[in-house]
Design a protein around this motif. Structure first.
Motif, PDB file in Angstrom:
ATOM      1  N   SER A 196       0.853  -1.338  -0.008  1.00 37.20           N
ATOM      2  CA  SER A 196      -0.085  -0.008  -0.003  1.00 37.20           C
ATOM      3  C   SER A 196       0.934   1.079   0.019  1.00 37.20           C
ATOM      4  N   GLY A 197       2.180   1.030  -0.351  1.00 40.40           N
ATOM      5  CA  GLY A 197       2.925   2.072  -0.256  1.00 40.40           C
ATOM      6  C   GLY A 197       3.606   2.501   1.059  1.00 40.40           C
ATOM      7  N   PRO A 198       4.480   3.693   1.049  1.00 39.93           N
ATOM      8  CA  PRO A 198       5.259   3.935   2.258  1.00 39.93           C
ATOM      9  C   PRO A 198       4.528   4.693   3.376  1.00 39.93           C
ATOM     10  N   SER A 199       3.402   4.743   3.325  1.00 37.82           N
ATOM     11  CA  SER A 199       2.816   5.661   4.315  1.00 37.82           C
ATOM     12  C   SER A 199       1.413   5.067   4.781  1.00 37.82           C
ATOM     13  N   SER A 200       1.002   5.407   5.945  1.00 38.55           N
ATOM     14  CA  SER A 200      -0.287   5.126   6.500  1.00 38.55           C
ATOM     15  C   SER A 200      -1.544   5.689   6.300  1.00 38.55           C
ATOM     16  N   ASP A 201      -1.363   6.553   5.278  1.00 39.62           N
ATOM     17  CA  ASP A 201      -2.589   7.331   4.959  1.00 39.62           C
ATOM     18  C   ASP A 201      -2.087   8.371   3.691  1.00 39.62           C
ATOM     19  N   GLY A 202      -2.929   9.164   3.090  1.00 42.85           N
ATOM     20  CA  GLY A 202      -2.478   9.969   2.370  1.00 42.85           C
ATOM     21  C   GLY A 202      -2.827   9.531   0.773  1.00 42.85           C
ATOM     22  N   GLY A 203      -2.418  10.306  -0.398  1.00 42.29           N
ATOM     23  CA  GLY A 203      -2.784   9.936  -1.575  1.00 42.29           C
ATOM     24  C   GLY A 203      -2.267   8.518  -2.075  1.00 42.29           C
ATOM     25  N   TYR A 204      -0.976   8.355  -1.922  1.00 44.23           N
ATOM     26  CA  TYR A 204      -0.421   7.125  -2.464  1.00 44.23           C
ATOM     27  C   TYR A 204      -1.130   5.795  -1.806  1.00 44.23           C
ATOM     28  N   PHE A 205      -1.522   6.075  -0.419  1.00 42.57           N
ATOM     29  CA  PHE A 205      -2.353   5.018   0.114  1.00 42.57           C
ATOM     30  C   PHE A 205      -3.554   4.720  -0.031  1.00 42.57           C
ATOM     31  N   ASP A 206      -4.245   5.879  -0.393  1.00 39.64           N
ATOM     32  CA  ASP A 206      -5.668   5.904  -0.978  1.00 39.64           C
ATOM     33  C   ASP A 206      -5.755   5.289  -2.407  1.00 39.64           C
ATOM     34  N   MET A 207      -5.017   5.518  -3.113  1.00 35.63           N
ATOM     35  CA  MET A 207      -4.821   4.931  -4.536  1.00 35.63           C
ATOM     36  C   MET A 207      -4.539   3.446  -4.528  1.00 35.63           C
ATOM     37  N   ALA A 208      -3.794   2.926  -3.692  1.00 36.29           N
ATOM     38  CA  ALA A 208      -3.394   1.719  -3.399  1.00 36.29           C
ATOM     39  C   ALA A 208      -4.308   1.071  -3.109  1.00 36.29           C
ATOM     40  N   TRP A 209      -5.167   1.333  -2.123  1.00 30.60           N
ATOM     41  CA  TRP A 209      -6.289   0.584  -1.570  1.00 30.60           C
ATOM     42  C   TRP A 209      -7.464   0.568  -2.589  1.00 30.60           C
ATOM     43  N   LYS A 210      -7.791   1.571  -3.380  1.00 30.32           N
ATOM     44  CA  LYS A 210      -8.794   1.666  -4.561  1.00 30.32           C
ATOM     45  C   LYS A 210      -8.326   0.646  -5.335  1.00 30.32           C
ATOM     46  N   GLU A 211      -7.044   0.428  -6.013  1.00 30.51           N
ATOM     47  CA  GLU A 211      -6.569  -0.597  -6.921  1.00 30.51           C
ATOM     48  C   GLU A 211      -6.785  -1.924  -6.086  1.00 30.51           C
ATOM     49  N   LEU A 212      -6.380  -2.091  -5.238  1.00 27.84           N
ATOM     50  CA  LEU A 212      -6.279  -3.376  -4.620  1.00 27.84           C
ATOM     51  C   LEU A 212      -7.610  -3.985  -4.571  1.00 27.84           C
ATOM     52  N   LYS A 213      -8.643  -3.033  -4.019  1.00 29.13           N
ATOM     53  CA  LYS A 213     -10.018  -3.993  -3.897  1.00 29.13           C
ATOM     54  C   LYS A 213     -10.401  -4.410  -5.246  1.00 29.13           C
ATOM     55  N   GLN A 214      -9.898  -3.885  -6.308  1.00 27.24           N
ATOM     56  CA  GLN A 214     -10.337  -4.524  -7.606  1.00 27.24           C
ATOM     57  C   GLN A 214      -9.636  -5.827  -7.842  1.00 27.24           C
ATOM     58  N   LEU A 215      -8.418  -6.096  -7.272  1.00 28.32           N
ATOM     59  CA  LEU A 215      -7.611  -6.931  -7.473  1.00 28.32           C
ATOM     60  C   LEU A 215      -7.729  -8.138  -6.504  1.00 28.32           C
ATOM     61  N   HIS A 216      -6.906  -9.138  -6.415  1.00 31.65           N
ATOM     62  CA  HIS A 216      -7.071 -10.306  -5.587  1.00 31.65           C
ATOM     63  C   HIS A 216      -5.958 -10.689  -4.797  1.00 31.65           C
ATOM     64  N   PRO A 217      -5.348  -9.702  -4.130  1.00 29.76           N
ATOM     65  CA  PRO A 217      -4.172 -10.080  -3.082  1.00 29.76           C
ATOM     66  C   PRO A 217      -4.569 -10.746  -1.850  1.00 29.76           C
ATOM     67  N   GLY A 218      -3.750 -11.523  -1.451  1.00 27.01           N
ATOM     68  CA  GLY A 218      -3.945 -12.291  -0.243  1.00 27.01           C
ATOM     69  C   GLY A 218      -4.164 -11.406   0.683  1.00 27.01           C
ATOM     70  N   TYR A 219      -3.182 -10.399   0.927  1.00 23.74           N
ATOM     71  CA  TYR A 219      -3.012  -9.462   2.083  1.00 23.74           C
ATOM     72  C   TYR A 219      -2.395  -8.024   1.276  1.00 23.74           C
ATOM     73  N   VAL A 220      -2.841  -7.154   1.931  1.00 25.05           N
ATOM     74  CA  VAL A 220      -2.217  -5.783   1.434  1.00 25.05           C
ATOM     75  C   VAL A 220      -1.487  -5.355   2.829  1.00 25.05           C
ATOM     76  N   ASP A 221      -0.246  -5.035   2.275  1.00 26.80           N
ATOM     77  CA  ASP A 221       0.846  -4.785   3.413  1.00 26.80           C
ATOM     78  C   ASP A 221       0.837  -3.546   3.803  1.00 26.80           C
ATOM     79  N   GLU A 222       0.626  -2.952   4.906  1.00 30.24           N
ATOM     80  CA  GLU A 222       0.583  -1.573   5.507  1.00 30.24           C
ATOM     81  C   GLU A 222       1.869  -1.389   6.452  1.00 30.24           C
ATOM     82  N   HIS A 223       2.513  -0.193   6.256  1.00 31.14           N
ATOM     83  CA  HIS A 223       3.715   0.118   6.944  1.00 31.14           C
ATOM     84  C   HIS A 223       3.505   1.489   7.598  1.00 31.14           C
ATOM     85  N   TYR A 224       3.855   1.731   8.698  1.00 33.96           N
ATOM     86  CA  TYR A 224       3.918   2.741   9.416  1.00 33.96           C
ATOM     87  C   TYR A 224       4.838   3.038  10.630  1.00 33.96           C
TER      88      TYR A 224
END
Length: 465
Positions: A211-239
């Motif tokens: 989900s990118g290098p941040s816990s929120d913000g534009g990169y993070f929001d974009m990542a989740w929007k994309e990944l909800k359409q895909l099929h990852p087993g897990y979305v990796d969040e870093h903070y």
């Protein structure tokens, strides 16, 4: 050798006889044992940014880390030029520790292996080098071949190499990470190609996406929007945040979408203010803040399926990043207060999370108390974790419902310090450590006094669990 003559030496590797599990070319026993004592469910390797490299030529390539030790390809470590306190960079990777040894370590400590692979992108904070989409196939093939190396029979090319190295049986790989902290469309363009290729051939593999290098913000929001359409087993969040952020975000996952991909909190640590001592950032202030936050992870175990503190290890004279879970020199190692927090939660995770409420609400910081609870169906126990971040004792009462509690001495473990700046060192390794105790229980109403600035775990035998 006997007699006179000249010897050309190409590669020498000296090991103590006492390695972990007494394995030749094995791991340092005290460090590996500390990992085992965490009772981890998985181990993520070889790390995060190390996978990317400062540029793609210097990226981590698993195939150059297996086979005969003397044939493995040495490269500069990705962090080599970022040691501010070292005048002469000298940090290289010989890969005496390679992917085979990582898989072996996971097996030895009872953890699932979680390898992370380069996705065709170097570190975006450095060179930002990217492989074109039409040249991505070798990177995808590396992922497919790794699954073969880990799981295929000895009759396959990579399964035979695993067998030749001493492990005919499969490693039973179930998860694989594609990329680390990449962001924007260039990552997702590549991730989609990886995902299709991996799942087409190995549909049972769970892919970890980022989900990118941040816990929120534009990169993070974009990542989740994309990944909800895909099929990852897990979305990796870093903070990596100050301790206050962890206290304020203990309810972070309470309102996450339960139908979205599951979360892997893959890298997190509370970063207090700088200290003059390398180990000083692993102080009690950071550890208790992480404990408070982790009650929220446990409460939302249906969303957060995995979590891991990072980084794990740092040499006192060769660190690039602080804080780290375990510090060591050439002979000794020390567990930090943060280590003991991780250990307490891992050793007392139970089998099922259950609600713990105060006036109908989750206990996530009101009056500076944080709490989570679980039952262990294997032992017939209720496990309650209570974090008091104030400097005063707090009197509370646990009211247990839907279970029968016989009279008993319930077991208690307390991790505490009256000094938020306290930390463990190689010379004073047990300044902050867990202390066992007992509490008398007689029925479903249990009075208890939480000690100042403490993490408390109570295990209570119950009927009807």
């Amino acid at each position: 050798m006997e007699g006179n003559g000249m010897v050309d030496v190409d590669m020498i590797s000296l090991f103590p006889q006492n390695t972990f599990k007494n394995r030749p070319n094995g791991l340092r026993a005290d460090l590996a044992q500390k990992l085992a004592d965490l009772k981890p469910g998985f181990i993520r390797f070889p790390g995060g940014c190390i996978v990317e490299g400062r540029d793609l030529t210097n990226r981590y390539q698993w195939k150059t880390t297996v086979g005969d030790i003397e044939e493995r390809k040495l490269i500069m470590n990705r962090w080599n030029v970022e040691f501010r306190q070292k005048l002469t960079p000298d940090y290289f990777q010989s890969f005496g520790l390679g992917f085979y040894e990582y898989f072996q370590l996971a097996e030895d400590i009872g953890a699932e292996p979680l390898p992370i692979l380069n996705c065709g992108m170097a570190c975006q904070y450095n060179s930002g080098e990217v492989v074109s989409l039409d040249a991505l196939q070798p990177y995808i093939q590396d992922a497919l071949d790794l699954i073969e190396f880990a799981n295929a029979p000895v009759t396959s090319r990579w399964g035979k190499l695993r067998s030749d190295m001493g492990h005919p049986a499969p490693f039973n790989l179930k998860m694989l990470g594609v990329g680390n902290e990449q962001w924007e469309s260039q990552y997702f363009d590549r991730y989609k190609i990886f995902e299709k290729a991996i799942l087409d051939k190995y549909p049972a593999i769970k892919i970890v996406s980022g989900s990118g290098p941040s816990s929120d913000g534009g990169y993070f929001d974009m990542a989740w929007k994309e990944l909800k359409q895909l099929h990852p087993g897990y979305v990796d969040e870093h903070y990596y945040k100050p301790p206050k952020w962890f206290l304020d975000n203990a309810n972070r996952y309470d309102n996450y979408d339960r139908n979205a991909p599951k979360v892997f909190a893959g890298e997190y640590a509370a970063h207090p203010k700088e200290s003059g001592n390398p180990e000083g950032r692993n102080n009690w202030e950071s550890a208790i803040a992480e404990a408070a936050f982790m009650t929220g992870l446990e409460r939302n175990a249906d969303v957060v399926n995995m979590a891991s503190y990072a980084p794990l290890l740092a040499h006192v004279e060769a660190w690039q990043w602080r804080p780290d879970l375990i510090w060591f020199d050439n002979l000794r190692s020390v567990a930090t207060p943060n280590y003991y927090v991780q250990q307490l939660f891992a050793a007392n995770k139970g089998t099922n999370a259950v609600p713990i409420l105060r006036n109908g609400a989750v206990v996530a910081g009101k009056d500076s108390i944080y709490a989570s609870a679980a039952i262990d169906k294997n032992t017939g126990e209720l496990i309650v974790k209570l974090v008091n971040v104030t400097d005063a004792a707090v009197t509370t009462v646990l009211q247990l419902e839907k279970v029968t509690v016989p009279k008993q001495n319930a077991t208690v473990t307390v991790l505490k310090s009256t000094d938020k700046n306290a930390f463990n060192t190689l010379d004073n390794p047990v300044l902050v450590q867990p202390v066992p105790a007992v509490v008398m229980v007689n029925g479903n109403k249990i009075p208890y006094v939480l000690e100042p600035s403490s993490v408390t775990v109570i295990r209570i035998k119950c009927k009807n669990i």
